[in-house]
Design an enzyme around this catalytic site. Structure first.
Site, mmCIF file in Angstrom:
data_model
loop_
_atom_site.group_PDB
_atom_site.id
_atom_site.type_symbol
_atom_site.label_atom_id
_atom_site.label_comp_id
_atom_site.label_asym_id
_atom_site.label_seq_id
_atom_site.Cartn_x
_atom_site.Cartn_y
_atom_site.Cartn_z
ATOM 1 N N HIS A 125 -4.978 4.874 -0.005
ATOM 2 C CA HIS A 125 -4.749 4.128 -1.102
ATOM 3 C C HIS A 125 -4.127 2.714 -0.494
ATOM 4 C CE1 HIS A 125 -3.997 7.630 -4.046
ATOM 5 N NE2 HIS A 125 -5.006 7.691 -3.687
ATOM 6 N N THR A 126 -4.577 1.630 -1.511
ATOM 7 C CA THR A 126 -4.022 0.416 -1.107
ATOM 8 C C THR A 126 -2.641 0.233 -0.858
ATOM 9 O OG1 THR A 126 -5.860 -0.433 -2.654
ATOM 10 C CG2 THR A 126 -4.401 -1.936 -1.738
ATOM 11 N N GLN A 127 -2.313 -0.234 0.158
ATOM 12 C CA GLN A 127 -0.715 -0.495 0.594
ATOM 13 C C GLN A 127 -0.423 -1.834 0.405
ATOM 14 O OE1 GLN A 127 1.045 2.631 1.560
ATOM 15 N NE2 GLN A 127 -0.619 3.352 0.911
ATOM 16 N N GLN A 128 -1.117 -2.806 0.531
ATOM 17 C CA GLN A 128 -1.006 -4.189 0.343
ATOM 18 C C GLN A 128 -2.507 -4.710 0.042
ATOM 19 O OE1 GLN A 128 -2.558 -3.246 3.587
ATOM 20 N NE2 GLN A 128 -0.527 -3.083 4.169
ATOM 21 N N ASP B 177 -2.811 4.427 -6.804
ATOM 22 C CA ASP B 177 -3.753 3.613 -5.995
ATOM 23 C C ASP B 177 -3.825 2.067 -6.744
ATOM 24 O OD1 ASP B 177 -5.639 2.785 -4.175
ATOM 25 O OD2 ASP B 177 -7.116 4.013 -4.986
#
Lengths: 290, 265
Positions: free
Chosen positions: B36-39, B141
């Site tokens: 998943h997008t972390q930043q 996410d």
């Protein structure tokens, strides 16, 4: 045993280009009691004739609210109408949830029309056995649509489906020019006039067998039954039933239409017709074939 | 590079060793952990918006940064949806482009089976977007954006609302995302201190304040650029002006700054 060999499923054409199962479904609508719809510039109205299956039973609900701006009146198989109206309720809620706006009437109608059409094209399914008159109000104003199991969905200024509905259509065709400028009250009375023309000779509109629903701008969908239709039935004038006049004398006919439903055809009880709503069920002459 | 006609173009075995086909044996993506997008990666900075008596102004600069690198200087971050709405997006640019595709799809679907009985108003588009963002944050996410939706609603009133990567929504007569929330919002609020104040603000006043805000943002937000787009939405009209330069810049104060740049001592 079969009428012909092209009616075993709803997807096979006859050599003459007909879909018999679809035509049978259209026949099912004619078995149901009549519903009448009409629109003015500001409002849409449906009125319906309810039947009770038997003396001791309740009357079949004919008008279903879908949302504050939308409702349907049915003729034919009530369970099929329930499936369709439940689907419409989901669509209306989804529109409110995702877009925060009421479902447009045309969208609602085309959504169920697409479902009905799918049934005429996919093997192993059957057409819906119900016709609907859909009334609603959206950004474009009031609407009346007719939905049929063939998948056809057409917008009308006045429409009637169900048993003996031709009589109502005749009435509507004669008067529809005046509808756009009618007030809500006048529109409902015209609907009841048309509905009354569909009755068999020994029948009357009563508070038990009449349903009224209307919707308009700033007027949420409202369904009237039982006690709440009494005032509306009182507005009917007793002599306007031209296409299907009742056999009794004119005076009694005028009074018999106004209150509860003791069949005035009996011709003897005009004095007793101010009995309130809890009078005995009026159904001893009701048709029990739906 | 191998020069023989048969293997032309391949790495030479005597230099690079035998060609490894490990890459084609690599496990497919289904067996890898889902990420998943972390930043955010490539980012746009502030979007600012303000209501005035007859409509809304939304503005955003055209820079897309890759970290602190000013990577793309011509990124359009204002998108028109329908005929009375502008969506301005800050944060991750790839997520912005995904949302722009969703909005395009929304508009196509809207026009496809609609007989003209209904149209997409700003509040409809905003509500849809807020569901998209909240849905994605609920999947852990998120779409890494902060969004302003400006336009005219179904009652022909100016509309301005905010939704972000958490699906949080709010409305105000002046809004700003990113650094603008710190630098531009106080300036915009001078014009519209109360919910109804916008009714006394002219388009020209609002526009002048927006230009001032974009200049202040360029001065003090290191992820901004002095080139921006401005969208003005009034009833029945959407006007988008592209590539406006910050005017009357004054960098004299820079002379006195010590410690970096050309004055390191």
């Amino acid at each position: 045993m079969f009428r012909n060999s092209y009616d075993n499923d709803s997807v096979t054409y006859s050599p003459t280009g007909r879909l018999f199962q679809v035509e049978y479904a259209l026949e099912a609508i004619k078995q149901g009691s009549a519903v009448v719809g009409l629109v003015s510039k500001t409002h849409a109205v449906v009125v319906a004739l309810k039947r009770n299956a038997e003396e001791l039973g309740s009357y079949q609900k004919k008008i279903i609210k879908v949302d504050n701006h939308l409702g349907v009146a049915l003729a034919g198989l009530a369970p099929d109408a329930r499936v369709l109206s439940n689907f419409l309720r989901q669509q209306a809620m989804s529109s409110q949830m995702v877009y925060k706006r009421p479902l447009a009437v045309s969208r609602a109608v085309y959504a169920i029309a697409d479902k009905a059409q799918g049934n005429t094209q996919q093997y192993g399914r059957r057409p819906y056995g119900v016709g609907l008159l859909i009334i609603g109000h959206d950004e474009a104003g009031p609407h009346l649509y007719e939905f049929l199991p063939s998948g056809s969905a057409l917008e009308y200024r006045g429409a009637a489906i169900g048993a003996r509905s031709q009589a109502a259509r005749t009435y509507l065709e004669k008067k529809f020019d005046t509808f756009p400028d009618l007030s809500l009250e006048e529109l409902i009375v015209e609907g009841l006039n048309a509905l009354r023309d569909t009755l068999a000779q020994d029948k009357e509109l009563t508070l038990k067998n009449t349903s009224i629903a209307y919707v308009g701008k700033d007027t949420p969908f409202t369904l009237l039954d039982d006690d709440k239709v009494v005032d509306w039935l009182a507005k009917l004038d007793g002599v306007s039933r031209k296409s299907n006049p009742r056999p009794t004398g004119g005076e009694e006919a005028a009074e018999g239409t106004t209150t509860e439903g003791e069949p005035a055809a009996a011709g003897t009880t005009a004095a007793a017709t101010d009995a309130p709503a809890d009078a005995a069920p009026d159904a001893d002459t009701m048709d029990t074939t739906e | 590079m191998e020069q023989s006609p048969i293997n032309w173009g391949r790495p030479r075995d005597d230099i690079y060793g035998h060609y490894s086909d490990a890459i084609s044996q690599a496990p497919n993506t289904h067996s890898l952990p889902k990420k998943h997008t972390q930043q955010p990666t490539v980012t746009g900075s502030s979007v600012i918006g303000i209501k005035f008596d007859k409509g809304v102004i939304v503005a955003a600069d055209t820079l897309a940064s890759y970290g602190s690198l000013a990577r793309f200087d011509n990124m359009d971050r204002l998108t028109q949806v329908g005929d009375s709405t502008i969506v301005g997006i800050g944060g991750d640019v790839s997520d912005m482009q995904y949302v722009q595709r969703l909005l395009e799809e929304l508009e196509i679907e809207e026009n496809y089976d609609n007989s003209g009985d209904q149209s997409l108003h700003s509040e409809n588009i905003f509500n849809y977007l807020s569901k998209v963002y909240y849905n994605r944050r609920s999947k852990m996410d998120p779409l890494w954006n902060a969004v302003l939706v400006g336009g005219v609603d179904s009652k022909d009133e100016p509309f301005l609302s905010h939704v972000d990567l958490l699906g949080v929504t709010f409305s105000s007569p002046a809004l700003a995302t990113g650094f603008g929330a710190y630098l531009a919002l106080p300036l915009l609020r001078q014009l519209v201190p109360y919910p109804d104040s916008y009714k006394n603000v002219t388009e020209a006043d609002a526009r002048a304040m927006v230009e001032k805000c974009m200049k202040v943002l360029f001065y003090r937000d290191a992820r901004s650029i002095d080139k921006y787009d401005v969208a003005t939405i009034t009833k029945g009209n959407v006007k988008i002006e592209k590539d406006i330069k910050c005017k009357d810049q004054n960098w004299r104060f820079a002379e006195d700054i010590r410690g970096y740049g050309r004055t390191t001592s």
